[in-house]
Motif scaffolding. Structure first.
Motif, PDB file in Angstrom:
ATOM      1  N   LYS A 188      82.417   0.804  48.772  1.00  0.00           N
ATOM      2  CA  LYS A 188      80.976   0.686  48.937  1.00  0.00           C
ATOM      3  C   LYS A 188      80.321   2.038  49.168  1.00  0.00           C
ATOM      4  N   MET A 189      81.024   2.926  49.845  1.00  0.00           N
ATOM      5  CA  MET A 189      80.470   4.261  50.038  1.00  0.00           C
ATOM      6  C   MET A 189      80.359   4.977  48.695  1.00  0.00           C
ATOM      7  N   CYS A 190      81.381   4.838  47.861  1.00  0.00           N
ATOM      8  CA  CYS A 190      81.351   5.477  46.546  1.00  0.00           C
ATOM      9  C   CYS A 190      80.289   4.854  45.647  1.00  0.00           C
ATOM     10  N   ASN A 191      79.956   3.591  45.886  1.00  0.00           N
ATOM     11  CA  ASN A 191      78.940   2.904  45.087  1.00  0.00           C
ATOM     12  C   ASN A 191      77.563   2.957  45.722  1.00  0.00           C
ATOM     13  N   SER A 192      77.412   3.750  46.790  1.00  0.00           N
ATOM     14  CA  SER A 192      76.096   3.936  47.394  1.00  0.00           C
ATOM     15  C   SER A 192      75.193   4.680  46.425  1.00  0.00           C
ATOM     16  N   ASN A 193      73.915   4.736  46.757  1.00  0.00           N
ATOM     17  CA  ASN A 193      72.967   5.447  45.899  1.00  0.00           C
ATOM     18  C   ASN A 193      73.120   6.955  46.127  1.00  0.00           C
ATOM     19  N   HIS A 194      73.547   7.668  45.080  1.00  0.00           N
ATOM     20  CA  HIS A 194      73.720   9.118  45.158  1.00  0.00           C
ATOM     21  C   HIS A 194      72.644   9.853  44.370  1.00  0.00           C
ATOM     22  N   LEU A 195      71.627   9.118  43.937  1.00  0.00           N
ATOM     23  CA  LEU A 195      70.596   9.703  43.086  1.00  0.00           C
ATOM     24  C   LEU A 195      69.325  10.082  43.855  1.00  0.00           C
ATOM     25  N   LEU A 196      68.966   9.303  44.850  1.00  0.00           N
ATOM     26  CA  LEU A 196      67.730   9.567  45.595  1.00  0.00           C
ATOM     27  C   LEU A 196      67.775  10.939  46.277  1.00  0.00           C
ATOM     28  N   ARG A 197      66.732  11.726  46.059  1.00  0.00           N
ATOM     29  CA  ARG A 197      66.647  13.049  46.674  1.00  0.00           C
ATOM     30  C   ARG A 197      65.580  13.107  47.761  1.00  0.00           C
ATOM     31  N   LEU A 198      64.802  12.043  47.869  1.00  0.00           N
ATOM     32  CA  LEU A 198      63.767  11.999  48.905  1.00  0.00           C
ATOM     33  C   LEU A 198      63.488  10.560  49.304  1.00  0.00           C
ATOM     34  N   ILE A 199      63.542  10.297  50.617  1.00  0.00           N
ATOM     35  CA  ILE A 199      63.052   9.043  51.190  1.00  0.00           C
ATOM     36  C   ILE A 199      62.140   9.447  52.332  1.00  0.00           C
ATOM     37  N   ASP A 200      60.840   9.300  52.123  1.00  0.00           N
ATOM     38  CA  ASP A 200      59.852   9.725  53.117  1.00  0.00           C
ATOM     39  C   ASP A 200      59.451   8.524  53.976  1.00  0.00           C
ATOM     40  N   LEU A 201      59.778   8.595  55.276  1.00  0.00           N
ATOM     41  CA  LEU A 201      59.508   7.485  56.198  1.00  0.00           C
ATOM     42  C   LEU A 201      58.576   7.895  57.330  1.00  0.00           C
ATOM     43  N   LYS A 202      57.807   8.918  57.122  1.00  0.00           N
ATOM     44  CA  LYS A 202      56.875   9.376  58.157  1.00  0.00           C
ATOM     45  C   LYS A 202      55.896   8.258  58.512  1.00  0.00           C
ATOM     46  N   GLY A 203      55.524   8.218  59.791  1.00  0.00           N
ATOM     47  CA  GLY A 203      54.550   7.227  60.235  1.00  0.00           C
ATOM     48  C   GLY A 203      55.163   5.893  60.605  1.00  0.00           C
ATOM     49  N   ASN A 204      56.460   5.731  60.441  1.00  0.00           N
ATOM     50  CA  ASN A 204      57.148   4.519  60.869  1.00  0.00           C
ATOM     51  C   ASN A 204      57.833   4.774  62.206  1.00  0.00           C
ATOM     52  N   THR A 205      58.380   3.760  62.807  1.00  0.00           N
ATOM     53  CA  THR A 205      59.070   3.906  64.079  1.00  0.00           C
ATOM     54  C   THR A 205      60.288   4.812  63.899  1.00  0.00           C
ATOM     55  N   MET A 206      60.319   5.905  64.622  1.00  0.00           N
ATOM     56  CA  MET A 206      61.450   6.832  64.518  1.00  0.00           C
ATOM     57  C   MET A 206      62.647   6.257  65.277  1.00  0.00           C
TER      58      MET A 206
ATOM     59  N   ASN B 261      70.395  14.760  51.793  1.00  0.00           N
ATOM     60  CA  ASN B 261      70.713  16.179  51.572  1.00  0.00           C
ATOM     61  C   ASN B 261      71.969  16.338  50.715  1.00  0.00           C
ATOM     62  N   ILE B 262      72.963  15.471  50.934  1.00  0.00           N
ATOM     63  CA  ILE B 262      74.171  15.506  50.103  1.00  0.00           C
ATOM     64  C   ILE B 262      73.818  15.173  48.661  1.00  0.00           C
ATOM     65  N   ASN B 263      72.965  14.156  48.469  1.00  0.00           N
ATOM     66  CA  ASN B 263      72.517  13.810  47.114  1.00  0.00           C
ATOM     67  C   ASN B 263      71.810  14.991  46.459  1.00  0.00           C
ATOM     68  N   ARG B 264      70.947  15.637  47.233  1.00  0.00           N
ATOM     69  CA  ARG B 264      70.166  16.755  46.700  1.00  0.00           C
ATOM     70  C   ARG B 264      71.066  17.935  46.355  1.00  0.00           C
ATOM     71  N   HIS B 265      72.068  18.186  47.213  1.00  0.00           N
ATOM     72  CA  HIS B 265      72.982  19.299  46.993  1.00  0.00           C
ATOM     73  C   HIS B 265      73.866  19.065  45.762  1.00  0.00           C
ATOM     74  N   ASN B 266      74.175  17.780  45.489  1.00  0.00           N
ATOM     75  CA  ASN B 266      75.016  17.427  44.334  1.00  0.00           C
ATOM     76  C   ASN B 266      74.174  16.789  43.239  1.00  0.00           C
ATOM     77  N   SER B 267      72.985  17.297  43.051  1.00  0.00           N
ATOM     78  CA  SER B 267      72.043  16.717  42.097  1.00  0.00           C
ATOM     79  C   SER B 267      72.672  16.551  40.713  1.00  0.00           C
ATOM     80  N   GLY B 268      72.676  15.315  40.235  1.00  0.00           N
ATOM     81  CA  GLY B 268      73.227  15.020  38.915  1.00  0.00           C
ATOM     82  C   GLY B 268      74.734  14.832  38.893  1.00  0.00           C
ATOM     83  N   ASP B 269      75.391  15.085  40.016  1.00  0.00           N
ATOM     84  CA  ASP B 269      76.854  14.959  40.075  1.00  0.00           C
ATOM     85  C   ASP B 269      77.209  13.775  40.972  1.00  0.00           C
TER      86      ASP B 269
END
Length: 282
Positions: A91-109, A121-129
């Motif tokens: 399941k970890m390997c089948n997680s979403n590795h494409l999203l480079r931004l999830i903006d959740l500002k204004g919600n309960t931290m 950040n891992i997705n962004r660092h391995n963009s396309g891989d």
């Protein structure tokens, strides 16, 4: 099908129900949506969960904004599982590795935000891989006992069911340990040693270790003896070559002397001086 950016922000009527329609759009393979803005739409936890579920197998969306939607822990947890599900390696390997931004500002931290951002950040660092991001997450979050324990607790997964090193096929164990290296938690190494020693027995391990050392010493002695013999044979070979050259030289001298003797004078002392000519009598 050419839609790449969808802006639905500032529409309070969308709510969780409207998120279901958006989710259907995300599930359709014909659309290549890259950016989705659902800010201030009263999505709530249910809407966040619906969007997260629709993005598990999505292959195009890289930018998601869900600002100020009243999203609490339940919605954050769904988004964390979307980008980093630690319940199993598969399941970890089948997680979403494409999203480079999830903006959740204004919600309960909450504590989930930190780990969502790490996975992004891992997705962004391995963009396309996809494989690179998958491997990085497995090493950092699954094979590392410290981070795995934290995330499994957050996601409600019992860490005691997860024994990656203990249950691993011994054929791939060295490669896995090499991948983790110094980043691995100490408890994984402890489990590994305990599991291996319980299977073989510490005394057996010690005796095998001694036997291996003795075998190595025996092989080293054989190599040393063979090296000595090679050296001796080399010297012998050189001596024989020298003697052979001397014999060949002596044989050539004998051959030269035989060729200088006149057959008519055979048995007489060879004439060492100048050969006589038929004109010498005149």
């Amino acid at each position: 099908s050419n839609l790449q950016v969808l802006y639905l922000s500032d529409n309070g009527n969308i709510g969780a129900g409207g998120c279901k329609s958006v989710a259907e759009l995300l599930r359709r393979g014909g659309y290549k949506l890259k950016k989705l803005y659902i800010n201030r739409c009263n999505a709530g936890d249910e809407g966040a969960e619906t969007i997260a579920e629709s993005l598990v197998h999505n292959t195009s969306l890289t930018h998601l904004e869900l600002k100020s939607n009243g999203i609490r822990e339940r919605g954050h947890l769904a988004l964390l599982r979307l980008v980093n599900d630690v319940s199993s390696v598969e399941k970890m390997c089948n997680s979403n590795h494409l999203l480079r931004l999830i903006d959740l500002k204004g919600n309960t931290m909450c504590v989930y935000n930190e780990y969502i951002e790490e996975a992004i950040n891992i997705n962004r660092h391995n963009s396309g891989d996809h494989m690179g991001a998958s491997r990085a997450k497995v090493i950092k979050y699954y094979l590392n006992s410290v981070t795995r324990s934290v995330l499994s607790g957050l996601q409600g997964v019992g860490d005691y069911f997860m024994r990656p090193f203990v249950d691993m096929d011994s054929a791939i164990l060295p490669d896995a340990v090499a991948l983790v290296g110094r980043h691995s938690g100490l408890s994984d190494m402890y489990r590994l040693l305990v599991a291996r020693n319980s299977e073989l027995g510490f005394s057996v391990y010690g005796s095998e270790n001694r036997a291996l050392k003795e075998k190595i010493a025996e092989l080293n002695a054989i190599v040393a003896e063979q090296t000595r013999q090679i050296g001796s044979l080399t010297v012998r070979n050189l001596d024989l070559r020298t003697r052979l050259a001397s014999i060949n030289h002596f044989a050539k001298k004998i051959q030269w002397n035989i060729e200088d003797v006149d057959p008519a004078d055979e048995g007489k002392k060879p004439n060492r001086g100048r050969k006589r000519s038929r004109h010498d009598d005149f």
